[in-house]
Design an enzyme around this catalytic site. Structure first.
Site, PDB file in Angstrom:
ATOM      1  N   CYS A  25      19.386  30.566  19.590  1.00 26.34           N
ATOM      2  CA  CYS A  25      20.226  31.521  18.873  1.00 26.34           C
ATOM      3  C   CYS A  25      21.264  30.729  18.089  1.00 26.34           C
ATOM      4  O   CYS A  25      21.010  29.595  17.700  1.00 26.34           O
ATOM      5  CB  CYS A  25      20.868  32.511  19.848  1.00 26.34           C
ATOM      6  SG  CYS A  25      21.818  31.721  21.156  1.00 26.34           S
ATOM      7  N   HIS A 614      42.967   3.874  45.567  1.00 24.83           N
ATOM      8  CA  HIS A 614      43.452   5.231  45.325  1.00 24.83           C
ATOM      9  C   HIS A 614      44.751   5.434  46.092  1.00 24.83           C
ATOM     10  O   HIS A 614      44.762   5.528  47.314  1.00 24.83           O
ATOM     11  CB  HIS A 614      42.406   6.255  45.766  1.00 24.83           C
ATOM     12  CG  HIS A 614      42.645   7.626  45.213  1.00 24.83           C
ATOM     13  ND1 HIS A 614      43.593   8.475  45.718  1.00 24.83           N
ATOM     14  CD2 HIS A 614      42.069   8.273  44.175  1.00 24.83           C
ATOM     15  CE1 HIS A 614      43.582   9.599  45.037  1.00 24.83           C
ATOM     16  NE2 HIS A 614      42.667   9.502  44.084  1.00 24.83           N
TER      17      HIS A 614
END
Length: 694
Positions: A25, A614
């Site tokens: 489409c 971290h």
């Protein structure tokens, strides 16, 4: 391995053999698959150029591409593996309608398959003409702007006659909207498996000048029906209602809905060798009078009834209407429920001379685009190349074309934090239109006299332009600011992005080091610019020691209160409960990634080890507050080089754990990763021992 986006998409949906049919489409590839269960949505969305993926019932799968969908579709169909219909049976590729029929008969589309089919019918009847509608809306906007600037008189006011040159420009948009029923009839007929030109011809009959001229013939009379005055004329003794079908969309939709089953019936009862002659003839013989006498008028009244309901709500309270529309549209568009509303907008313009829905709808569209703009800014900050590409394309489609699907499917529906923030923008825009309408005494709220796509280019088409502009820009700014302040990713999504970036950055030096292997290590190191590269070549032959980046207490990863780190999903390593406030480099190497928030670092050691450090858990949510970053990506570091200084008080006050995982991201390239010891550890002391492969 797939070497192009087209080939990668085909591979991701299960290969050519899993593709029953492929259509497209305005923004999406639409796959009908043999087995939709084999497709991983995340795999498809990771392909460059893909804005999003939408699994559907009945083994259907949509891939959102955006404005380049035609090119990608052509590339896919040009693949050698797609010859013959993309893996269709040897008898030839089945039509889309046949596939849907088979799915319905097998029951695989579920209990609400008819709803999927209805919305798909509506959307596919309009999507192919979006380009023409968009082009016409810009012509309308240009005319409105010229009238606002006083260049021409009010171009759409009753009795106004424009100069011939401007009349010609006016025809450029009228050609689309006057003949819109013919375009819809063609698309809708094709969707239901009927000859689209037969559908076109059936609808064309009621649009002929000779049809409307019947209202002036002897025998025509005006009657009141359902509160409206209509003109009828007897045709073979049966009253025929005469309407102006220009811009109507419900009549062609109803016509096609009947033409499809009728065509299938005729093909079953008529011998195949005379299909070409008698199927179109009999279909037209039945459908032309059926449409003129019954389906056309029903379609007109259905559209008018829905329009009257919305008009009554708006007449009761434009304030309430202005708030409801932008708040419900974000949920209607993904389901396809907005297509009937678009038809009502067109009907309003034809019958009332203006539309009152598009103004409040603009608040939703601009809130949507504002959220996309916020995502784009964050993606630039995070150096997220994939999201930058997705958000840039989606924002351009929105602001210039008024098309929201790339934003919705490519971004908003993938990140659950966006919708609540976007709804606040919708509410702000709606409130401004509502209060502004009350203050200015606007009987119908913000209106437009033309069907337009709500973009930056079409703002001049709305009245009053000032109120509308303030409302939509406020909706845009609200959504954008909320996304910038609070982010659009969860902590897990941020960590996933960082891990991917660290891995991508870390593998590049390793790959580069493999090339000069024949040279002695010192020579190879000099050739590529440093000892780091030479050491990689020997990484699998020597024991590597990683030093502690912090003062504190070393503990097993299992004590980290986060399942991604605690279960070792990211890789093996240890965690440190810090006693100090400075993170140092755990070895000699290169900074592969240094997050601007300061919460995480990727380091590639000269020995080839790729490390993730971290600092705390969920500290990314602090957005850099309490972190003083000392390095950037690409910097050369040695053991003890400061990476970041953090403020313990800020982190602890926010309630985030300070425990710091130290993870080996490429452990699979080595033998084993073991803690040297647990317990008290000083920065620079041995922390991990990494054994070579046997």
């Amino acid at each position: 391995m797939a070497n192009s986006p087209a080939a990668a998409i085909v591979e991701a949906v299960g290969g050519p053999g899993n593709i029953e049919s492929l259509t497209h489409c305005a923004t999406r590839l639409r796959f009908q698959l043999r087995d939709g269960g084999v497709v991983e949505k995340a795999t498809v969305e990771a392909i460059p150029g893909v804005l999003g993926a939408v699994p559907q019932a009945g083994d259907r799968f949509q891939v959102v591409i955006g404005g380049a969908v035609q090119s990608v579709y052509n590339d896919i169909m040009a693949l050698p593996a797609m010859a013959g219909g993309g893996g269709a049976p040897s008898g030839g590729a089945q039509s889309d309608a046949d596939l849907k029929k088979a799915a319905r008969e097998s029951g695989v589309r579920g209990k609400v398959a008819w709803i999927d089919t209805l919305f798909e019918f509506l959307s596919d009847s309009f999507r192919p003409i979006l380009g023409a509608l968009l082009g016409a809306s810009l012509f309308i906007t240009f005319m409105a702007l010229m009238a606002t600037l006083g260049v021409i008189p009010a171009w759409n006011a009753p009795g106004v006659v424009l100069p011939p040159s401007w009349q010609f420009i006016n025809l450029m948009w009228q050609c689309v909207f006057v003949f819109l029923p013919l375009m819809v009839a063609y698309n809708a007929s094709q969707k239901v498996g009927a000859d689209p030109w037969v559908g076109f011809a059936v609808m064309a009959v009621v649009m002929l000048p000779g049809f409307t001229a019947l209202a002036t013939q002897d025998g025509a009379q005006n009657i009141v029906f359902l509160g409206s005055e209509v003109t009828t004329i007897p045709i073979f003794g049966i009253p025929l209602t005469i309407f102006n079908y220009s811009s109507q969309v419900f009549p062609p939709l109803l016509m096609a809905a009947v033409l499809g089953p009728l065509t299938k019936l005729l093909k079953r009862v008529i011998p195949e060798n005379i299909h070409l002659i008698f199927v179109p003839f009999l279909a037209m013989l039945i459908m032309i009078p059926l449409t003129a006498f019954l389906l056309g008028p029903i379609g007109v009244y259905v559209g008018a009834g829905l329009a009257n309901i919305l008009s009554a709500i708006n007449a009761f309270s434009p304030f309430i209407f202005a708030i409801i529309i932008p708040l419900v549209y974000p949920f209607m568009v993904p389901l396809g429920l907005h297509w009937p509303i678009n038809a009502i907008m067109l009907l309003n313009i034809q019958t009332l001379g203006y539309d009152f829905i598009q103004g409040p709808m603009g608040a939703w569209n601009f809130a949507c685009f504002g959220a996309t703009a916020g995502v784009l800014v964050i993606a630039w900050r995070q150096r997220d190349k994939a999201m930058k590409q997705t958000a840039t394309g989606a924002l351009a489609a929105g602001l210039l074309g008024g098309i929201s699907e790339p934003s919705l499917y490519g971004i908003h529906l993938r990140f659950k934090r966006i919708y609540p923030r976007m709804l606040v923008g919708c509410l702000v825009g709606g409130l401004i239109i509502g209060f502004g309408s009350m203050f200015l005494g606007l009987e119908h709220g913000v209106t437009t006299q033309a069907f337009v796509f709500t973009s930056l280019l079409t703002i001049p088409a709305f009245e009053p332009i000032g109120l509308y502009a303030v409302a939509v820009l406020a909706a845009f700014a609200t959504s954008m600011i909320l996304i910038l302040l609070t982010g659009y990713q969860t902590a897990e999504q941020k960590e996933e992005l960082f891990a991917r970036q660290a891995a991508e950055a870390g593998t590049a030096p390793v790959a580069a080091a493999a090339a000069p292997a024949p040279a002695p290590a010192p020579v190879a190191a000099a050739a590529v610019g440093g000892a780091a590269t030479a050491a990689v070549a020997t990484a699998t032959r020597t024991v590597v020691e990683v030093y502690s980046p912090l003062d504190g207490v070393a503990v097993p990863l299992s004590e980290v209160p986060d399942p991604v780190f605690g279960t070792g999903v990211m890789g093996p390593g240890v965690a440190i409960q810090p006693s100090g406030n400075t993170v140092f480099s755990p070895g000699a190497g290169t900074i592969a990634a240094a997050q601007p928030t300061g919460h995480a670092f990727g380091v590639v050691l000269d020995d080839g080890v790729e490390l993730l450090i971290h600092v705390g858990i969920d500290t990314v949510n602090l957005n850099g507050e309490g972190f003083d970053v000392k390095v950037k990506a690409g910097d050369r570091v040695e053991v003890g080089t400061p990476l970041v200084v953090f403020d313990r008080a800020v982190i602890e006050a926010a309630g985030y754990p300070l425990i710091t995982p130290v993870i080996v991201l490429n452990a699979e390239q080595f033998g084993s990763v073991d803690p040297v010891s647990l317990g008290e550890v000083a920065a620079g002391a041995p922390l991990l021992s990494i054994q070579p492969k046997a």
